[in-house]
Motif scaffolding. Structure first.
Motif, PDB file in Angstrom:
ATOM      1  N   ALA A 159      -6.542  -5.999  -6.774  1.00  0.00           N
ATOM      2  CA  ALA A 159      -6.561  -4.623  -7.283  1.00  0.00           C
ATOM      3  C   ALA A 159      -7.329  -3.798  -6.263  1.00  0.00           C
ATOM      4  O   ALA A 159      -8.442  -4.169  -5.874  1.00  0.00           O
ATOM      5  CB  ALA A 159      -7.248  -4.565  -8.648  1.00  0.00           C
ATOM      6  N   LEU A 160      -6.729  -2.703  -5.826  1.00  0.00           N
ATOM      7  CA  LEU A 160      -7.277  -1.964  -4.681  1.00  0.00           C
ATOM      8  C   LEU A 160      -7.524  -0.502  -5.026  1.00  0.00           C
ATOM      9  O   LEU A 160      -6.707   0.141  -5.688  1.00  0.00           O
ATOM     10  CB  LEU A 160      -6.291  -2.072  -3.514  1.00  0.00           C
ATOM     11  CG  LEU A 160      -6.043  -3.511  -3.042  1.00  0.00           C
ATOM     12  CD1 LEU A 160      -4.794  -3.600  -2.181  1.00  0.00           C
ATOM     13  CD2 LEU A 160      -7.256  -4.042  -2.281  1.00  0.00           C
ATOM     14  N   HIS A 199       1.650  -2.762  -9.806  1.00  0.00           N
ATOM     15  CA  HIS A 199       1.242  -1.672 -10.691  1.00  0.00           C
ATOM     16  C   HIS A 199       0.499  -0.619  -9.867  1.00  0.00           C
ATOM     17  O   HIS A 199      -0.304  -0.965  -9.010  1.00  0.00           O
ATOM     18  CB  HIS A 199       0.302  -2.257 -11.753  1.00  0.00           C
ATOM     19  CG  HIS A 199      -0.161  -1.273 -12.768  1.00  0.00           C
ATOM     20  ND1 HIS A 199       0.700  -0.618 -13.618  1.00  0.00           N
ATOM     21  CD2 HIS A 199      -1.396  -0.807 -13.069  1.00  0.00           C
ATOM     22  CE1 HIS A 199       0.008   0.196 -14.401  1.00  0.00           C
ATOM     23  NE2 HIS A 199      -1.268   0.110 -14.086  1.00  0.00           N
ATOM     24  N   ILE A 200       0.797   0.643 -10.117  1.00  0.00           N
ATOM     25  CA  ILE A 200       0.013   1.732  -9.510  1.00  0.00           C
ATOM     26  C   ILE A 200      -0.484   2.630 -10.636  1.00  0.00           C
ATOM     27  O   ILE A 200       0.320   3.209 -11.369  1.00  0.00           O
ATOM     28  CB  ILE A 200       0.856   2.548  -8.512  1.00  0.00           C
ATOM     29  CG1 ILE A 200       1.350   1.647  -7.359  1.00  0.00           C
ATOM     30  CG2 ILE A 200       0.037   3.706  -7.938  1.00  0.00           C
ATOM     31  CD1 ILE A 200       2.267   2.352  -6.373  1.00  0.00           C
ATOM     32  N   ASP A 201      -1.788   2.689 -10.805  1.00  0.00           N
ATOM     33  CA  ASP A 201      -2.387   3.516 -11.847  1.00  0.00           C
ATOM     34  C   ASP A 201      -2.926   4.778 -11.175  1.00  0.00           C
ATOM     35  O   ASP A 201      -4.014   4.779 -10.589  1.00  0.00           O
ATOM     36  CB  ASP A 201      -3.504   2.739 -12.536  1.00  0.00           C
ATOM     37  CG  ASP A 201      -4.115   3.519 -13.689  1.00  0.00           C
ATOM     38  OD1 ASP A 201      -4.049   4.765 -13.685  1.00  0.00           O
ATOM     39  OD2 ASP A 201      -4.675   2.875 -14.603  1.00  0.00           O
ATOM     40  N   ILE A 255      -5.998   3.135  -8.761  1.00  0.00           N
ATOM     41  CA  ILE A 255      -6.037   1.681  -8.531  1.00  0.00           C
ATOM     42  C   ILE A 255      -4.597   1.156  -8.470  1.00  0.00           C
ATOM     43  O   ILE A 255      -3.764   1.549  -9.281  1.00  0.00           O
ATOM     44  CB  ILE A 255      -6.737   0.948  -9.706  1.00  0.00           C
ATOM     45  CG1 ILE A 255      -8.183   1.409  -9.865  1.00  0.00           C
ATOM     46  CG2 ILE A 255      -6.609  -0.560  -9.562  1.00  0.00           C
ATOM     47  CD1 ILE A 255      -9.220   0.480  -9.341  1.00  0.00           C
ATOM     48  N   ALA A 256      -4.327   0.295  -7.521  1.00  0.00           N
ATOM     49  CA  ALA A 256      -3.027  -0.376  -7.482  1.00  0.00           C
ATOM     50  C   ALA A 256      -3.250  -1.875  -7.378  1.00  0.00           C
ATOM     51  O   ALA A 256      -4.247  -2.321  -6.797  1.00  0.00           O
ATOM     52  CB  ALA A 256      -2.198   0.107  -6.294  1.00  0.00           C
ATOM     53  N   ILE A 257      -2.325  -2.634  -7.959  1.00  0.00           N
ATOM     54  CA  ILE A 257      -2.389  -4.090  -7.845  1.00  0.00           C
ATOM     55  C   ILE A 257      -1.243  -4.547  -6.958  1.00  0.00           C
ATOM     56  O   ILE A 257      -0.070  -4.297  -7.256  1.00  0.00           O
ATOM     57  CB  ILE A 257      -2.304  -4.762  -9.226  1.00  0.00           C
ATOM     58  CG1 ILE A 257      -3.544  -4.366 -10.049  1.00  0.00           C
ATOM     59  CG2 ILE A 257      -2.203  -6.283  -9.088  1.00  0.00           C
ATOM     60  CD1 ILE A 257      -3.550  -4.941 -11.447  1.00  0.00           C
ATOM     61  N   ALA A 258      -1.616  -5.195  -5.853  1.00  0.00           N
ATOM     62  CA  ALA A 258      -0.614  -5.664  -4.891  1.00  0.00           C
ATOM     63  C   ALA A 258      -0.735  -7.166  -4.721  1.00  0.00           C
ATOM     64  O   ALA A 258      -1.840  -7.712  -4.695  1.00  0.00           O
ATOM     65  CB  ALA A 258      -0.802  -4.978  -3.544  1.00  0.00           C
ATOM     66  N   GLU A 259       0.411  -7.821  -4.601  1.00  0.00           N
ATOM     67  CA  GLU A 259       0.383  -9.258  -4.345  1.00  0.00           C
ATOM     68  C   GLU A 259       0.003  -9.537  -2.890  1.00  0.00           C
ATOM     69  O   GLU A 259       0.083  -8.661  -2.026  1.00  0.00           O
ATOM     70  CB  GLU A 259       1.746  -9.862  -4.685  1.00  0.00           C
ATOM     71  CG  GLU A 259       2.007  -9.831  -6.194  1.00  0.00           C
ATOM     72  CD  GLU A 259       3.302 -10.492  -6.611  1.00  0.00           C
ATOM     73  OE1 GLU A 259       3.448 -10.806  -7.797  1.00  0.00           O
ATOM     74  OE2 GLU A 259       4.183 -10.681  -5.736  1.00  0.00           O
ATOM     75  N   ALA A 260      -0.369 -10.779  -2.654  1.00  0.00           N
ATOM     76  CA  ALA A 260      -0.939 -11.149  -1.352  1.00  0.00           C
ATOM     77  C   ALA A 260      -0.004 -10.871  -0.191  1.00  0.00           C
ATOM     78  O   ALA A 260      -0.439 -10.542   0.906  1.00  0.00           O
ATOM     79  CB  ALA A 260      -1.335 -12.620  -1.359  1.00  0.00           C
ATOM     80  N   HIS A 276       3.027   8.465  -4.613  1.00  0.00           N
ATOM     81  CA  HIS A 276       2.258   8.990  -5.758  1.00  0.00           C
ATOM     82  C   HIS A 276       1.160   9.946  -5.297  1.00  0.00           C
ATOM     83  O   HIS A 276       0.241  10.252  -6.067  1.00  0.00           O
ATOM     84  CB  HIS A 276       1.644   7.842  -6.556  1.00  0.00           C
ATOM     85  CG  HIS A 276       2.656   6.924  -7.155  1.00  0.00           C
ATOM     86  ND1 HIS A 276       3.203   7.129  -8.399  1.00  0.00           N
ATOM     87  CD2 HIS A 276       3.249   5.813  -6.658  1.00  0.00           C
ATOM     88  CE1 HIS A 276       4.091   6.170  -8.650  1.00  0.00           C
ATOM     89  NE2 HIS A 276       4.130   5.353  -7.618  1.00  0.00           N
ATOM     90  N   GLY A 277       1.229  10.378  -4.038  1.00  0.00           N
ATOM     91  CA  GLY A 277       0.201  11.297  -3.531  1.00  0.00           C
ATOM     92  C   GLY A 277      -1.123  10.609  -3.269  1.00  0.00           C
ATOM     93  O   GLY A 277      -2.169  11.258  -3.207  1.00  0.00           O
TER      94      GLY A 277
END
Lengths: 474, 474
Positions: free
Chosen positions: B215-216, B104-106, B111-116, B130-131
């Motif tokens: 979440a980063l 997910h990229i918000d 904030i983005a959620i990336a798997e390990a 997404h800039g």
């Protein structure tokens, strides 16, 4: 399980600490055995007031040998009963208030080391004499201590820009449950020697040992501020405004508080000398503040941004504070909400957070859920929108005995609120901690995986359970 | 103590994970059983490559029941052997590389959620569309994974402005040693429900469970940068320059690297196509970089600040990169130091930090101590001065067999360096972690109080010791 302190333990503690550091006098102890709001009352076998880290360590070693329970306490200004002993009279109150030295202020590095008992206001004053500011403040600054602020990971009104206590702690010194001293005061920007004990002690509420000093980040004292009172349509538009300001002038944006009209209305009705900043009523208001060095630049930035937001239809009206006094007047409206609300009768207060994005939906949906389950109940949300943290207060239906309604339905109302928060991935305690007040609801609603991990940490560091039993997860 | 996996456990894991997720094939496993520098070699009973958090949880549950040891691994690009199993062949390699989705990229929330298993470079690319920018980068970005970066609290070249991984992690998902899933992905700005598990898992090196997603925080992509190569007299003047730039233009200052002349000299001698940015030699150099949106403003700011520093006698000479290619050329000098040094012969490398203020004294004093104990030994310090973190390399005396000297004296030389670091309150691992490489020296030099606390945390969360035994404090 901790045990009642024996006469010989009490004698050893008395010998160690002397007259200034040891008391069993009921009158002397009384102010510290009830929390400041008068909600929690405890008893203690003695009050211990060590004056140095070494004395704290010696106290803890004696208590660890005897399996005696210690309840750390700073300014006794917490919100969840975390520093109030239980009713048994078997616990020892460990006051840090005599450890009140600012040990060191390093102006070039922007770091100061303060002992746990230093009062926040005193710390502000001490660093201001060097042209520096400790950018965390809150209502209880005249009594809250550095140790308590670290141990509760305190927030306040400047979190948006500067973070909670956690972000301001560069290092800590603590006495561990075996009585050893952990010296982690060196302010290292990079340190990858395993688990971060600094972050572990931030917000641990005195359950893993006791913080005796902290190295704290300072910033340059701000000389200018600009404040605006802004009428908006909804929490959604307030959030859109926040995103806009954050992108454009985020580094100076220190305050962004959301206030519903009903809260302003209560303030105007109950608090003498207050007046509405805007001529017309609006559904919601935002109180925004910029802080920095350059007064003119701040004013231009705020005015320019808000003029553009007006043009874009994002805000309905704006009042800019013309001077410091008007800024203070705007903040007084915000800071008087609780007092005005009390004048309106009893309410159930919830200190909750959800991801910032979901906050508007929570504010809209929760009253609907409440209304369905508890007809007539009224919910008000106000506070730190930018932190995803609002104070969510639920008032009884109009025209009934509010106290009786709360007595009958309070627990279920709060459970409904907290359950909703948990559904959204939020926290049932954004700012205040768990203490004894939320211990049971945490155990009920938090995920079993998370609870097991918290218990694992607690057991790993304090296997005998002598530090602040009965609090958090104890 | 973990036990050798039984045939029935291996069968159950094979059934669970299928052909893609389970291997005992020696050739398939080989690349993952030696660290990328070829210093550590291990064996494994099997390589497990689950493709989802649920599969990871199922793996851990089976291993927890059987007391089988798991060694989590991401891109296998660590520096301290933290992801390499031991030589017994009894441990199971748990590769997260198949968990490689950006969930997910918000954009609005940043904030983005990336798997390990997402590779850092892929993550950079994904958010850039997404800039947005994930402001952490390092040499191994083509192989390092998000899970590994979280678990080692990775640093890199942008820490000065954006912090280490810890500062960029808004939330984590992890599988705990009992196989339960901790879902802490919701990006809460305020959360005071007890011990912060997010910070606990940052830098835990896979010893407390395994991070499955994070979440980063993202920032806007920087479109402009300005770079300067600056000649200075000493680390003290470099530090004074840093304080000045930080106060004036700190929000755009992304890089501040300190380089001694001897390092530049080695680069110029060994790396083809390099040339010195300044006509004259200076004792030390600083490589400074600003990043932001407004190219002209950045250029003006850097030029103005450095002109003033020249006037003040704080710097000796300045070369400003005129374009991106020259910026790259400056950075190439910095990034080639290790390669040039290798061409000069073997050296002992130390990744250490001390409080920023004490860094100049360490850089000056440590060679004196080394010279007294090991005549002819040469010490070079370069790297992230602003983080209090330098790479401190010790080279053998000229004209002798360097490898033999290191074999004879290496451990004692490193002990002298680390002991000095500890005296100053510093860290024997600033960036790279402890892994197996520094486990014994950590146990020898760290304070007993801190070590006991680390062991307490480990035991509390992983009482059977199945996660990454033999690493960190295991």
């Amino acid at each position: 399980m901790p045990r009642r302190p024996s006469p010989s333990l009490l004698r050893a503690l008395s010998d160690l600490l002397g007259v200034k550091g040891f008391s069993t006098d009921a009158d002397a102890m009384a102010p510290w055995l009830t929390d400041w709001r008068g909600k929690y009352h405890g008893r203690a076998a003695a009050m211990l007031s060590p004056a140095s880290t070494e004395e704290v360590a010696a106290v803890v070693r004696l208590c660890a040998e005897a399996d005696a329970a210690l309840v750390p306490q700073g300014g006794n200004s917490g919100m969840v009963g975390g520093a109030t002993p239980d009713a048994s009279g078997d616990q020892l109150l460990l006051s840090l208030r005599r450890m009140n030295r600012v040990r060191h202020i390093d102006v070039a590095a922007g770091i100061a080391i303060a002992e746990a008992g230093v009062i926040l206001q005193s710390f502000h004053d001490a660093v201001l004499t060097h042209g520096l500011r400790f950018p965390l403040t809150l209502g209880g600054k005249g009594s809250a201590t550095i140790g308590g602020l670290v141990s509760t990971n305190a927030g306040g009104t400047q979190v948006l820009r500067h973070g909670t206590m956690r972000a301001l702690v560069a290092g800590i010194e603590a006495v561990l449950p075996d009585g050893s001293i952990f010296d982690g005061l060196a302010p290292l920007k990079k340190d990858n020697r395993g688990y971060d004990l600094r972050h572990l002690f931030c917000g641990a509420e005195g359950t893993l040992g006791v913080v005796t000093a902290a190295a704290l980040h300072l910033v340059r004292a701000a000389t200018a501020r600009r404040t605006a009172w802004i009428g908006v349509e909804s929490p959604e538009t307030a959030l859109a405004l926040l995103r806009r300001l954050d992108a454009a002038i985020g580094r100076t944006l220190e305050g962004f508080e959301l206030i519903p009209h009903a809260c302003l209305d209560a303030v105007l009705r109950h608090i003498p000398g207050t007046r509405a900043p805007l001529a017309d009523a609006h559904p919601w208001y935002v109180l925004a503040e910029l802080a920095g060095d350059d007064d003119t630049a701040l004013g231009d930035a705020l005015e320019g941004q808000l003029a553009a937001a007006l043009d874009a239809g994002l805000v309905r009206d704006v009042a800019l504070a013309k001077n410091d006094r008007e800024s203070d007047d705007f903040w007084r409206l915000r800071d008087s909400i609780s007092e005005a609300e009390r004048a309106d009768g009893p309410a159930l207060q919830h200190d909750i957070s959800v991801p910032v994005d979901l906050m508007p939906a929570f504010i809209a949906d929760n009253p609907v859920r409440l209304g369905a389950a508890f007809p007539g109940a009224r919910a008000l949300s106000f506070g730190h929108l930018g932190d995803g943290n609002v104070h969510h207060h639920v008032q009884p239906p109009h025209g009934i005995d509010g106290a009786a309604w709360i007595a009958a339905h309070g627990a279920d109302v709060s459970r409904l609120v907290y359950t909703h928060v948990v559904e959204l991935g939020g926290s049932i305690s954004a700012e205040h901690g768990i203490g004894q007040m939320k211990r049971d609801i945490l155990a009920e609603l938090d995920s079993p995986a998370r609870l097991a991990a918290l218990r694992g940490v607690k057991h790993g560091l304090d296997p005998a359970g002598i530090f602040n039993p009965g609090k958090l997860i104890g």
